[in-house]
Write a protein that holds these residues in place. Structure first.
Motif, PDB file in Angstrom:
ATOM      1  N   SER A  81       6.604  -3.057  -2.216  1.00 47.63           N
ATOM      2  CA  SER A  81       7.377  -2.265  -3.183  1.00 47.63           C
ATOM      3  C   SER A  81       6.479  -1.394  -4.054  1.00 47.63           C
ATOM      4  O   SER A  81       6.974  -0.516  -4.769  1.00 47.63           O
ATOM      5  CB  SER A  81       8.221  -3.191  -4.070  1.00 47.63           C
ATOM      6  N   LEU A  82       5.165  -1.628  -4.003  1.00 49.90           N
ATOM      7  CA  LEU A  82       4.212  -0.837  -4.775  1.00 49.90           C
ATOM      8  C   LEU A  82       3.590   0.236  -3.899  1.00 49.90           C
ATOM      9  O   LEU A  82       3.544   0.120  -2.671  1.00 49.90           O
ATOM     10  CB  LEU A  82       3.115  -1.731  -5.353  1.00 49.90           C
ATOM     11  N   SER A  83       3.097   1.271  -4.518  1.00 47.35           N
ATOM     12  CA  SER A  83       2.401   2.334  -3.786  1.00 47.35           C
ATOM     13  C   SER A  83       0.976   1.907  -3.462  1.00 47.35           C
ATOM     14  O   SER A  83       0.481   0.892  -3.967  1.00 47.35           O
ATOM     15  CB  SER A  83       2.361   3.608  -4.634  1.00 47.35           C
ATOM     16  N   ALA A  84       0.308   2.696  -2.623  1.00 50.70           N
ATOM     17  CA  ALA A  84      -1.099   2.436  -2.334  1.00 50.70           C
ATOM     18  C   ALA A  84      -1.928   2.492  -3.614  1.00 50.70           C
ATOM     19  O   ALA A  84      -2.833   1.678  -3.818  1.00 50.70           O
ATOM     20  CB  ALA A  84      -1.620   3.444  -1.313  1.00 50.70           C
ATOM     21  N   GLY A 116      -1.861  11.869   1.898  1.00 51.59           N
ATOM     22  CA  GLY A 116      -1.141  12.820   1.055  1.00 51.59           C
ATOM     23  C   GLY A 116      -0.260  12.159   0.012  1.00 51.59           C
ATOM     24  O   GLY A 116      -0.653  11.184  -0.643  1.00 51.59           O
ATOM     25  N   GLU A 117       0.968  12.679  -0.119  1.00 55.78           N
ATOM     26  CA  GLU A 117       1.881  12.195  -1.164  1.00 55.78           C
ATOM     27  C   GLU A 117       2.318  10.753  -0.947  1.00 55.78           C
ATOM     28  O   GLU A 117       2.803  10.097  -1.882  1.00 55.78           O
ATOM     29  CB  GLU A 117       3.115  13.096  -1.227  1.00 55.78           C
ATOM     30  N   TYR A 118       2.137  10.239   0.267  1.00 57.42           N
ATOM     31  CA  TYR A 118       2.508   8.847   0.525  1.00 57.42           C
ATOM     32  C   TYR A 118       1.669   7.882  -0.309  1.00 57.42           C
ATOM     33  O   TYR A 118       2.067   6.734  -0.516  1.00 57.42           O
ATOM     34  CB  TYR A 118       2.336   8.504   2.006  1.00 57.42           C
ATOM     35  N   PHE A 119       0.516   8.313  -0.775  1.00 56.17           N
ATOM     36  CA  PHE A 119      -0.333   7.438  -1.577  1.00 56.17           C
ATOM     37  C   PHE A 119       0.390   6.932  -2.816  1.00 56.17           C
ATOM     38  O   PHE A 119       0.070   5.863  -3.330  1.00 56.17           O
ATOM     39  CB  PHE A 119      -1.612   8.183  -1.990  1.00 56.17           C
ATOM     40  N   ASP A 120       1.401   7.683  -3.276  1.00 60.00           N
ATOM     41  CA  ASP A 120       2.166   7.280  -4.456  1.00 60.00           C
ATOM     42  C   ASP A 120       3.592   6.869  -4.109  1.00 60.00           C
ATOM     43  O   ASP A 120       4.451   6.783  -4.990  1.00 60.00           O
ATOM     44  CB  ASP A 120       2.179   8.419  -5.482  1.00 60.00           C
ATOM     45  N   LEU A 121       3.837   6.584  -2.835  1.00 56.14           N
ATOM     46  CA  LEU A 121       5.132   6.065  -2.396  1.00 56.14           C
ATOM     47  C   LEU A 121       4.977   4.602  -1.988  1.00 56.14           C
ATOM     48  O   LEU A 121       3.868   4.137  -1.693  1.00 56.14           O
ATOM     49  CB  LEU A 121       5.658   6.892  -1.222  1.00 56.14           C
ATOM     50  N   PRO A 122       6.066   3.833  -1.947  1.00 55.58           N
ATOM     51  CA  PRO A 122       5.962   2.403  -1.603  1.00 55.58           C
ATOM     52  C   PRO A 122       5.313   2.175  -0.240  1.00 55.58           C
ATOM     53  O   PRO A 122       5.603   2.883   0.727  1.00 55.58           O
ATOM     54  CB  PRO A 122       7.419   1.931  -1.608  1.00 55.58           C
ATOM     55  N   VAL A 123       4.451   1.181  -0.165  1.00 55.25           N
ATOM     56  CA  VAL A 123       3.741   0.865   1.064  1.00 55.25           C
ATOM     57  C   VAL A 123       4.712   0.520   2.192  1.00 55.25           C
ATOM     58  O   VAL A 123       4.415   0.753   3.368  1.00 55.25           O
ATOM     59  CB  VAL A 123       2.740  -0.282   0.822  1.00 55.25           C
ATOM     60  N   SER A 125       7.085   2.034   3.164  1.00 54.24           N
ATOM     61  CA  SER A 125       7.496   3.248   3.870  1.00 54.24           C
ATOM     62  C   SER A 125       6.405   3.762   4.813  1.00 54.24           C
ATOM     63  O   SER A 125       6.613   4.752   5.508  1.00 54.24           O
ATOM     64  CB  SER A 125       7.855   4.353   2.866  1.00 54.24           C
ATOM     65  N   TYR A 126       5.264   3.073   4.887  1.00 53.12           N
ATOM     66  CA  TYR A 126       4.127   3.540   5.666  1.00 53.12           C
ATOM     67  C   TYR A 126       4.242   3.089   7.128  1.00 53.12           C
ATOM     68  O   TYR A 126       4.814   2.039   7.433  1.00 53.12           O
ATOM     69  CB  TYR A 126       2.806   2.986   5.132  1.00 53.12           C
ATOM     70  N   SER A 127       3.644   3.859   8.005  1.00 52.33           N
ATOM     71  CA  SER A 127       3.437   3.403   9.370  1.00 52.33           C
ATOM     72  C   SER A 127       2.290   2.395   9.381  1.00 52.33           C
ATOM     73  O   SER A 127       1.533   2.274   8.406  1.00 52.33           O
ATOM     74  CB  SER A 127       3.097   4.588  10.277  1.00 52.33           C
ATOM     75  N   SER A 128       2.141   1.689  10.514  1.00 54.01           N
ATOM     76  CA  SER A 128       1.040   0.725  10.605  1.00 54.01           C
ATOM     77  C   SER A 128      -0.311   1.428  10.504  1.00 54.01           C
ATOM     78  O   SER A 128      -1.255   0.901   9.909  1.00 54.01           O
ATOM     79  CB  SER A 128       1.135  -0.067  11.912  1.00 54.01           C
ATOM     80  N   GLY A 129      -0.405   2.645  11.061  1.00 52.85           N
ATOM     81  CA  GLY A 129      -1.644   3.392  10.968  1.00 52.85           C
ATOM     82  C   GLY A 129      -1.992   3.782   9.546  1.00 52.85           C
ATOM     83  O   GLY A 129      -3.158   3.729   9.135  1.00 52.85           O
ATOM     84  N   MET A 130      -0.990   4.176   8.760  1.00 49.16           N
ATOM     85  CA  MET A 130      -1.219   4.529   7.354  1.00 49.16           C
ATOM     86  C   MET A 130      -1.672   3.311   6.568  1.00 49.16           C
ATOM     87  O   MET A 130      -2.577   3.397   5.732  1.00 49.16           O
ATOM     88  CB  MET A 130       0.055   5.134   6.767  1.00 49.16           C
ATOM     89  N   ARG A 131      -1.053   2.165   6.830  1.00 51.47           N
ATOM     90  CA  ARG A 131      -1.481   0.929   6.156  1.00 51.47           C
ATOM     91  C   ARG A 131      -2.942   0.633   6.470  1.00 51.47           C
ATOM     92  O   ARG A 131      -3.718   0.260   5.590  1.00 51.47           O
ATOM     93  CB  ARG A 131      -0.614  -0.257   6.609  1.00 51.47           C
TER      94      ARG A 131
END
Length: 227
Positions: A81-84, A116-123, A125-131
């Motif tokens: 539920s937290l961002s990166a 990018g902007e995903y760094f401030d979005l909930p984890v 929502s990430y793909s496995s590669g982004m994680r």
């Protein structure tokens, strides 16, 4: 020094306890880069979690005086539920990095992960590669005696892989790694010795080629991954 003393790890299953390790005794060699190889399900990732302290044995213990990272590439420690950024802030507080030091480490992770902007979005929502990108960058932001790396170098495009290899080489100037990989190319490139995990046992091979050969002999279907 990293020693496994009477290490036992099991998980419940419909048929009772499934033992991964039972009374395993093993001493990892000091100050070398270690390749951890074995078939899928042999217990490599379980052993990495035990070494990194994010899982505990049912019996026995892991004894060490080394500063060991969490397993890079598993990504299971993130709060979804937290961002990166928020996860990175939390880890910084755990390791005593505050103020300007925290800001430097978070900036490093953000630049390294390239999400990018995903760094401030909930984890979540990430793909496995982004994680994996965030997990790798976060681990590299801290100094450890040993970095535990689980297949993460297979993540990303050629540019990201090159950047990952560069930062690993930089860290290895002062530290060592324990690498889980099915890529024998990576094992040959980064590791000084091999630990072959099979049937609940761990065997040390001081000759990397000899260790890879033993693995391939046990699991010939893996031969295509040598190159």
């Amino acid at each position: 020094m990293i020693e496994l003393r009477n290490l036992t790890k099991w998980y419940p299953s419909p048929k009772g306890r499934r033992y991964v390790f039972r009374n395993l005794n093993f001493v990892f060699p000091d100050r070398v880069n270690i390749g951890l190889i074995g078939r899928n399900g042999a217990g490599k990732s379980t052993l990495m979690r035990l070494l990194g302290g994010i899982d505990s044995p049912n019996e026995g213990s892991v004894i060490t005086d080394a500063n060991i990272s969490w397993p890079v590439g598993l990504g299971g420690g993130f709060q979804g539920s937290l961002s990166a950024r928020q996860n990175a802030q939390f880890v910084c507080r755990i390791y005593g990095a505050t103020g300007a030091e925290m800001r430097r480490k978070i900036a490093f992770v953000e630049e390294f992960a390239e999400i990018g902007e995903y760094f401030d979005l909930p984890v979540r929502s990430y793909s496995s590669g982004m994680r994996s990108r965030v997990a790798f960058g976060l681990s590299m932001a801290f100094e450890f005696d040993y970095y535990l790396i689980d297949e993460v170098m297979a993540v990303g495009d050629a540019q990201f892989k090159s950047k990952s290899q560069t930062v690993i080489r930089d860290r290895l100037a002062k530290s060592n790694l324990i690498l889980v990989s099915h890529s024998m190319t990576d094992i040959r490139k980064y590791c000084d010795v091999v630990v072959f995990v099979d049937k609940g046992q761990a065997t040390l091979y001081e000759d990397v080629s000899e260790g890879i050969a033993a693995y391939m002999q046990e699991h010939p279907k893996r031969k295509q991954r040598i190159a």
